[in-house]
Design a protein around this motif. Structure first.
Motif, short mmCIF file in Angstrom:
data_model
loop_
_atom_site.label_atom_id
_atom_site.label_comp_id
_atom_site.label_asym_id
_atom_site.label_seq_id
_atom_site.Cartn_x
_atom_site.Cartn_y
_atom_site.Cartn_z
N GLY A 93 0.92 -1.29 0.02
CA GLY A 93 -0.02 0.00 -0.06
C GLY A 93 1.00 1.17 0.11
O GLY A 93 1.55 1.67 -1.12
N ARG A 94 0.89 1.81 1.16
CA ARG A 94 2.03 2.84 1.41
C ARG A 94 2.63 2.71 2.57
O ARG A 94 2.14 2.86 3.82
N VAL A 95 4.09 2.81 2.54
CA VAL A 95 4.82 2.50 3.70
C VAL A 95 5.39 3.73 3.95
O VAL A 95 6.34 4.15 3.18
N LEU A 96 5.18 4.21 4.97
CA LEU A 96 5.87 5.77 5.19
C LEU A 96 7.07 5.50 6.12
O LEU A 96 7.13 5.56 7.52
N VAL A 97 8.03 5.70 5.24
CA VAL A 97 9.54 5.12 5.83
C VAL A 97 10.10 6.56 6.56
O VAL A 97 10.82 6.40 7.59
N GLY A 98 9.54 7.83 6.14
CA GLY A 98 9.69 9.08 6.65
C GLY A 98 8.54 9.97 6.40
O GLY A 98 7.44 9.58 5.63
N ALA A 99 8.65 10.98 6.68
CA ALA A 99 7.40 12.06 6.43
C ALA A 99 7.14 12.24 4.77
O ALA A 99 6.07 12.39 4.09
N GLU A 100 8.31 12.14 4.03
CA GLU A 100 8.21 12.38 2.60
C GLU A 100 8.61 11.26 2.06
O GLU A 100 8.33 10.96 0.64
N GLU A 101 9.41 10.20 2.64
CA GLU A 101 9.81 9.05 1.93
C GLU A 101 9.05 7.97 1.92
O GLU A 101 8.68 7.33 3.32
N ILE A 102 8.33 7.53 0.92
CA ILE A 102 7.20 6.56 0.76
C ILE A 102 7.50 5.30 -0.20
O ILE A 102 7.97 5.43 -1.22
N ARG A 103 7.56 4.12 0.42
CA ARG A 103 7.44 2.63 -0.38
C ARG A 103 6.19 2.20 -0.48
O ARG A 103 5.22 2.47 0.15
N ASP A 104 6.19 1.45 -1.71
CA ASP A 104 5.10 0.65 -1.96
C ASP A 104 4.84 -0.57 -1.16
O ASP A 104 3.60 -0.98 -1.03
N GLU A 105 5.75 -1.09 -0.69
CA GLU A 105 5.70 -2.35 -0.12
C GLU A 105 6.98 -2.55 0.78
O GLU A 105 7.91 -1.90 0.74
N VAL A 106 6.97 -3.61 1.71
CA VAL A 106 7.99 -3.72 2.56
C VAL A 106 7.63 -5.44 2.91
O VAL A 106 6.49 -5.76 3.08
N TRP A 107 8.67 -6.28 3.11
CA TRP A 107 8.54 -7.60 3.48
C TRP A 107 9.28 -7.98 4.87
O TRP A 107 10.36 -7.11 5.20
N VAL A 108 8.65 -8.89 5.37
CA VAL A 108 9.21 -9.17 6.87
C VAL A 108 9.37 -10.54 6.85
O VAL A 108 8.64 -11.60 6.65
N VAL A 109 10.78 -10.86 6.97
CA VAL A 109 11.35 -12.23 6.90
C VAL A 109 12.16 -12.65 8.26
O VAL A 109 13.15 -11.64 8.54
N GLY A 110 11.80 -13.39 8.99
CA GLY A 110 12.44 -13.92 10.26
C GLY A 110 12.44 -12.69 11.24
O GLY A 110 13.42 -12.36 11.92
N GLY A 111 11.40 -11.96 11.28
CA GLY A 111 10.98 -10.94 12.10
C GLY A 111 11.63 -9.52 12.01
O GLY A 111 11.67 -8.47 12.48
N ARG A 112 12.22 -9.37 10.67
CA ARG A 112 13.20 -8.29 10.27
C ARG A 112 12.46 -7.79 8.81
O ARG A 112 11.94 -8.39 7.99
N LEU A 113 12.60 -6.39 8.56
CA LEU A 113 12.23 -5.86 7.32
C LEU A 113 13.14 -5.86 6.27
O LEU A 113 14.33 -5.87 6.30
N SER A 114 12.54 -5.95 5.12
CA SER A 114 13.35 -6.01 3.72
C SER A 114 12.48 -5.46 2.81
O SER A 114 11.38 -5.54 2.69
N TYR A 115 13.39 -4.49 1.90
CA TYR A 115 12.72 -4.13 0.73
C TYR A 115 12.90 -4.76 -0.58
O TYR A 115 12.38 -4.23 -1.62
N ASP A 116 13.42 -5.94 -0.50
CA ASP A 116 13.70 -6.75 -1.66
C ASP A 116 12.82 -8.02 -1.36
O ASP A 116 12.71 -8.67 -0.23
N ARG A 117 12.07 -8.50 -2.49
CA ARG A 117 11.15 -9.37 -2.44
C ARG A 117 12.05 -10.85 -2.19
O ARG A 117 12.96 -11.16 -2.67
N PRO A 118 11.53 -11.50 -1.05
CA PRO A 118 12.35 -12.68 -0.76
C PRO A 118 12.15 -13.81 -1.82
O PRO A 118 10.93 -14.14 -2.04
N GLU A 119 13.03 -14.43 -2.29
CA GLU A 119 13.00 -15.66 -3.15
C GLU A 119 12.30 -16.62 -2.77
O GLU A 119 12.54 -17.22 -1.49
N GLY A 120 11.63 -17.35 -3.25
CA GLY A 120 10.69 -18.71 -2.94
C GLY A 120 9.89 -18.39 -1.84
O GLY A 120 10.04 -19.41 -0.94
#
Length: 363
Positions: free
Chosen positions: A11-38
């Motif tokens: 959706g909209r990931v508000l990394v900062g007041a002006e920095e917005i990403r479209d998505e984030v992944w959570v793998v092993g309890g940690r954030l990643s902006y790279d889609r995990p393989e498999g």
């Protein structure tokens, strides 16, 4: 969600007041902006995501009578979690809450040790009550016990004066703050009135709680020294009731409390306009319930702080100030998801869609 599940926040990931990403992944309890393989067993949450909210003045392990049991402390922490508060600066508690650090389902806590107050000049059963000659030693003790903060009681009602007065001589706080800094801790102080502020700031204090006594003379001093304030406006709202209760015994104090309350919004807005860092804190755990962080953000906006800056005071800005990560690559996945853009209306903070703590959906 299993330990091996992947969470996809889109959706909209508000990394900062002006920095917005479209998505984030959570793998092993940690954030990643790279889609995990498999990736398998993927759960998707959609909406507007913020870093876990911060309550920078909260008391887990304390109620209006003093220390509480572990099960009550747990309920307090869970109440904060339910409202999206995932990072707490515990601004003074007589209870040992270190066991919470071993619970990955409870908010993270940065402790300031136990309050340090002048003898018979604070709420009973809350603080170490000492005289100025012992201040340095007690500050050193709490600096070693805490998580980088120490909490002083800077002013309180003086029954002989019938009003709020400063608790400590300037030389005592100067030596105590220097000792805390030597030990790597920052110092904050409870201050309602005007009298103690100049001495504390010139002694090197890092933050002041409540700060209702700021004036045209002391606001520039705070700004020049970079001293932060945590206004706790949801607590200041109780001043008229307190004043009514003390009217017969302490009429000067009651009148003073009412004046501080009446100008509270002007005080906070003037501080913000002068460049003083302002952060969100509720003072929950004393006379107030937990879970009020959304109400405090709304109060800052009512005081005239721009909504995005009021939001930052409980998210990006507050986390930077406390030295904790937000929605950064590799950080612990502590985030809150909302239906709509919280920058457009901070009131949405009161109704989180999902709460994610250490990568698990907990609410």
């Amino acid at each position: 969600m299993s330990d091996h599940a992947v969470l996809h926040v889109k959706g909209r990931v508000l990394v900062g007041a002006e920095e917005i990403r479209d998505e984030v992944w959570v793998v092993g309890g940690r954030l990643s902006y790279d889609r995990p393989e498999g990736a398998r067993d993927v759960r998707t949450v959609e909406g507007w995501a913020l870093p876990g909210l911060v309550d920078a003045h909260c008391h887990v392990g304390l109620d209006s009578h003093g220390p509480v049991s572990d099960d009550v402390s747990e309920k307090q922490a869970l109440t904060d979690r339910e409202t999206g508060t995932l990072l707490i600066r515990d601004a003074g508690s007589p209870s040992d809450t270190r066991w919470i650090d071993d619970r990955d389902d409870l908010p993270k806590i940065i402790r300031a040790g136990r309050h340090i107050a002048r003898t018979r000049r604070y709420i009973r059963n809350y603080a170490w009550e000492i005289e100025p000659g012992d201040l340095v030693a007690y500050v050193a003790q709490e600096a070693r016990r805490g998580d980088g903060w120490v909490k002083l009681v800077g002013d309180w009602i003086d029954r002989e004066a019938g009003d709020l007065t400063a608790c400590w001589p300037r030389e005592a706080v100067q030596a105590a703050i220097a000792e805390a800094h030597r030990l790597g801790a920052r110092v904050t102080a409870h201050c309602f009135a005007e009298d103690s502020l100049r001495d504390l700031v010139e002694a090197g204090i890092d933050c002041v709680e409540h700060a209702t006594g700021l004036t045209e003379e002391t606001i520039p001093l705070f700004a020049q020294r970079g001293v932060a304030i945590v206004p706790t406006l949801v607590n200041i709202a109780t001043f008229p009731k307190l004043a009514d209760g003390g009217e017969s015994r302490f009429p000067r104090w009651s009148a003073h409390m009412r004046r501080l309350h009446e100008r509270r919004y002007d005080t906070v807005r003037s501080a913000y306009d002068a460049g003083i860092p302002v952060y969100v804190g509720t003072d929950a755990g004393g006379g107030l319930p937990h879970g009020l962080v959304a109400a405090e953000v709304a109060e800052l906006a009512t005081a005239g702080i721009p909504p995005v800056q009021a939001l930052s005071a409980a998210t990006w800005g507050a986390r930077r100030w406390l030295g904790r990560p937000g929605l950064e690559e590799g950080a612990a996945a502590d985030l809150v998801v909302y239906e709509t853009d919280p920058r457009a209306d901070v009131r949405v903070l009161a109704v989180p869609r999902r709460v994610v703590l250490n990568g698990r959906v907990v609410g």
